[in-house]
Scaffold this motif. Structure first.
Motif, mmCIF file in Angstrom:
data_model
loop_
_atom_site.group_PDB
_atom_site.id
_atom_site.type_symbol
_atom_site.label_atom_id
_atom_site.label_comp_id
_atom_site.label_asym_id
_atom_site.label_seq_id
_atom_site.Cartn_x
_atom_site.Cartn_y
_atom_site.Cartn_z
ATOM 1 N N UNK A 139 0.830 -1.199 0.000
ATOM 2 C CA UNK A 139 0.000 0.000 0.000
ATOM 3 C C UNK A 139 0.870 1.258 0.000
ATOM 4 N N UNK A 140 1.879 1.262 0.871
ATOM 5 C CA UNK A 140 2.788 2.418 0.946
ATOM 6 C C UNK A 140 3.577 2.594 -0.353
ATOM 7 N N UNK A 141 4.053 1.489 -0.926
ATOM 8 C CA UNK A 141 4.818 1.564 -2.175
ATOM 9 C C UNK A 141 3.947 2.091 -3.317
ATOM 10 N N UNK A 142 2.698 1.636 -3.381
ATOM 11 C CA UNK A 142 1.796 2.129 -4.423
ATOM 12 C C UNK A 142 1.525 3.621 -4.245
ATOM 13 N N UNK A 143 1.379 4.066 -3.013
ATOM 14 C CA UNK A 143 1.135 5.483 -2.755
ATOM 15 C C UNK A 143 2.331 6.331 -3.181
ATOM 16 N N UNK A 144 3.542 5.775 -3.043
ATOM 17 C CA UNK A 144 4.758 6.490 -3.445
ATOM 18 C C UNK A 144 5.118 6.231 -4.907
ATOM 19 N N UNK A 145 4.298 5.408 -5.576
ATOM 20 C CA UNK A 145 4.532 5.018 -6.978
ATOM 21 C C UNK A 145 5.875 4.332 -7.148
ATOM 22 N N UNK A 146 6.177 3.477 -6.181
ATOM 23 C CA UNK A 146 7.404 2.689 -6.214
ATOM 24 C C UNK A 146 7.081 1.239 -6.510
ATOM 25 N N UNK A 147 8.070 0.542 -7.038
ATOM 26 C CA UNK A 147 7.940 -0.890 -7.287
ATOM 27 C C UNK A 147 8.550 -1.631 -6.108
ATOM 28 N N UNK A 148 7.896 -2.680 -5.697
ATOM 29 C CA UNK A 148 8.348 -3.462 -4.554
ATOM 30 C C UNK A 148 8.665 -4.872 -5.025
ATOM 31 N N UNK A 149 9.824 -5.395 -4.650
ATOM 32 C CA UNK A 149 10.186 -6.773 -5.001
ATOM 33 C C UNK A 149 9.492 -7.715 -4.030
ATOM 34 N N UNK A 150 8.641 -8.581 -4.563
ATOM 35 C CA UNK A 150 7.917 -9.536 -3.724
ATOM 36 C C UNK A 150 8.711 -10.825 -3.594
ATOM 37 N N UNK A 151 8.730 -11.413 -2.393
ATOM 38 C CA UNK A 151 9.422 -12.694 -2.232
ATOM 39 C C UNK A 151 8.718 -13.781 -3.043
ATOM 40 N N UNK A 152 9.520 -14.592 -3.689
ATOM 41 C CA UNK A 152 8.964 -15.676 -4.500
ATOM 42 C C UNK A 152 9.016 -16.959 -3.694
ATOM 43 N N UNK A 153 7.972 -17.755 -3.828
ATOM 44 C CA UNK A 153 7.916 -19.033 -3.130
ATOM 45 C C UNK A 153 7.584 -20.140 -4.112
ATOM 46 N N UNK A 154 8.200 -21.249 -3.893
ATOM 47 C CA UNK A 154 7.833 -22.441 -4.659
ATOM 48 C C UNK A 154 6.810 -23.226 -3.867
ATOM 49 N N UNK A 155 6.772 -22.969 -2.565
ATOM 50 C CA UNK A 155 5.767 -23.580 -1.701
ATOM 51 C C UNK A 155 5.753 -25.083 -1.753
ATOM 52 N N UNK A 156 4.558 -25.617 -1.645
ATOM 53 C CA UNK A 156 4.338 -27.055 -1.642
ATOM 54 C C UNK A 156 3.916 -27.489 -3.035
#
Length: 160
Positions: A139-156
């Motif tokens: 939410x904060x990154x979108x308000x600042x118009x920044x891109x955020x690197x999301x953690x990737x998971x392979x999960x189960x």
């Protein structure tokens, strides 16, 4: 002065009675409450697909898919209990809709995955492998118009 004491006591009583009996509190059958642990969202360019341990939903938008999941569930689904959001197959483009809808709590962790994961085991896996990005961070990154690197998971194992 005496009039003021009686008037303030009457006002306090009116406020208390309004709070107890006058506000429209929603009643819930606790046997039908379905708290979510993990919500997975996939986007194919034209349809949002939601997968959770409480069922599935589809729609043209995030909100339509949420409404569809709630409609198809066997009880009342609570999205604000979700601990994680997993975005699959380009669903990162849905983040503005997700944030604007306010469906998920700010502390919910956000992950990326290539495809939906096993809905029954993904929560345990992600709790054992926490990420560092939350809905609040997004939410904060979108308000600042920044891109955020999301953690990737392979999960189960994938959901199929």
């Amino acid at each position: 002065m005496r009039f003021l004491k009686h008037w303030s006591a009457a006002l306090c009583a009116a406020v208390i009675l309004t709070l107890l009996f006058g506000l429209p509190f929603r009643a819930h059958d606790t046997a039908k409450l379905l708290p979510l642990k993990t919500v997975q969202a996939a986007w194919d360019g034209s349809e949002v697909f939601l997968l959770s341990e409480q069922g599935e939903g589809r729609g043209a938008t995030w909100q339509e898919a949420v409404d569809d999941l709630r409609k198809n569930a066997s009880g009342e689904v609570f999205f604000d209990t979700a601990e994680q959001l997993v975005l699959c197959g380009g669903a990162e483009t849905l983040l503005p809709q997700i944030v604007q809808a306010g469906t998920l709590r700010p502390a919910a962790q956000v992950f990326r995955a290539e495809r939906p994961l096993d809905a029954e085991t993904v929560n345990d896996y992600l709790n054992a492998h926490p990420g560092g990005v939350t809905v609040g961070d997004v939410t904060a990154a979108l308000a600042r118009r920044e891109t955020l690197a999301l953690p990737e998971t392979e999960g189960t194992d994938d959901a199929g």
